[in-house]
Design a protein around this motif. Structure first.
Motif, PDB file in Angstrom:
ATOM      1  N   TYR A 204       0.827  -1.207   0.000  1.00  0.00           N
ATOM      2  CA  TYR A 204       0.000   0.000   0.000  1.00  0.00           C
ATOM      3  C   TYR A 204       0.859   1.255   0.000  1.00  0.00           C
ATOM      4  N   SER A 233      -8.730   2.554   6.328  1.00  0.00           N
ATOM      5  CA  SER A 233      -8.613   1.646   7.469  1.00  0.00           C
ATOM      6  C   SER A 233      -7.748   0.453   7.084  1.00  0.00           C
ATOM      7  N   GLU A 234      -7.303  -0.295   8.095  1.00  0.00           N
ATOM      8  CA  GLU A 234      -6.530  -1.507   7.819  1.00  0.00           C
ATOM      9  C   GLU A 234      -7.354  -2.498   7.015  1.00  0.00           C
ATOM     10  N   THR A 235      -8.655  -2.532   7.277  1.00  0.00           N
ATOM     11  CA  THR A 235      -9.544  -3.429   6.527  1.00  0.00           C
ATOM     12  C   THR A 235      -9.551  -3.053   5.052  1.00  0.00           C
ATOM     13  N   THR A 238      -6.087  -3.953   3.466  1.00  0.00           N
ATOM     14  CA  THR A 238      -5.962  -5.406   3.248  1.00  0.00           C
ATOM     15  C   THR A 238      -6.828  -5.854   2.081  1.00  0.00           C
TER      16      THR A 238
END
Length: 299
Positions: A204, A233-235, A238
């Motif tokens: 990222y 967000s991390e979500t 990912t």
């Protein structure tokens, strides 16, 4: 004859900077940032139109697709050129990825690997069907119609029971020559916008939020949409990284466009691997990250 490590590809409309056209200036400036970053990696770099008639493509180690934004209007010519140039030099991204990504049927491939994508129905070229029949068959109300090979909003239409008949003739003409796709209208894109996450070699980098102007559904800034820096967000990160890992091979650069669908689930709207706008003007450091990854690929 001078040789290069890498040629940055554009189309001839954007070869020169513009002090009066902001859009053209942004194109030139972002390519400039990439060129400077590549030169900082001690690479010899030039910037050319992809259809330059005089350049010998064997005289560069690699070519980087950046702003070849006429390829979808000249697709037969571009496709022939792509086959030729792939025998002369290294392509970033590769010809395999480009040909896979050019046609939005790739959404079906992503879906088959478990990546949630925008709900889509594909109508193959030559199919004898009307928009009325399609909507009755699918039981969809508001929809978006677009070609499977397209960009910059070309022949992208929002359909409703009130205006559907107005587009029957253009759909009838288009479907004779190219495959089309129909998608349920995604209300959250209008209400919340669409996220674009930039991924370099599976890692990222940065993200932006694209929002349509009032009264429109297209988030591209070509149509008056706005672009702002976004902290995902991390979500979300990912999710986007996993989408690139589901490609036929890992792309050196990718823009993953994601949104919250009508069922309030994250989904991929598009995965851009050919010539995506990457908003280096929002994050100058990102050009350096891409340049380092390219330098590693060329070793």
């Amino acid at each position: 004859m001078k040789t290069y490590d890498i040629i940055i590809l554009t189309d001839k409309r954007y070869l020169e900077d513009s002090q009066t056209n902001t859009y053209k200036h942004n194109v030139f400036y972002e390519d400039y940032l990439v060129q400077q970053a590549l030169q900082n990696e001690n690479l010899t770099v030039a910037r050319l139109a992809w259809d330059d008639p005089d350049f010998n493509w064997s005289d560069t180690k690699a070519i980087l697709f950046r702003t070849t934004w006429d390829y979808f209007d000249r697709f037969p010519e571009f496709s022939k050129w792509l086959a030729m140039v792939s025998t002369k030099t290294k392509l970033l991204n590769s010809e395999k990825l480009i040909r896979w990504n050019i046609d939005k049927h790739y959404l079906l491939d992503l879906k088959s690997t478990g990546i949630p994508v925008a709900e889509s129905y594909f109508i193959e070229a030559g199919t004898q069907i009307t928009l009325a029949e399609l909507h009755q068959q699918l039981q969809w109300n508001e929809t978006v119609l677009k070609p499977c090979v397209s960009g910059a909003g070309r022949h992208t239409y929002k359909l409703s029971p009130e205006n559907r008949a107005d587009y029957e003739s253009i759909f009838s003409e288009l479907i004779q020559n190219e495959s089309m796709m129909l998608q349920p209208f995604q209300h959250n894109i209008v209400n919340q916008g669409e996220l674009s996450l930039i991924i370099f070699n599976g890692m990222y980098s940065h993200a932006v939020l694209k929002q349509a102007k009032a009264g429109d559904f297209r988030v591209q800034d070509d149509f008056g949409g706005s672009v702002t820096t976004y902290n995902p967000s991390e979500t979300e990160i990912t999710f986007a990284v996993n989408a690139t890992k589901a490609c036929p091979e890992l792309p050196i650069y990718a823009r993953v466009d994601i949104f919250t669908d009508n069922a309030n689930q994250l989904a991929v709207s598009e995965l851009e691997l050919i010539e995506p706008e990457l908003w280096f003007r929002n994050n100058h450091k990102a050009a350096g990250i891409l340049a380092k990854q390219i330098a590693l690929r060329l070793k």
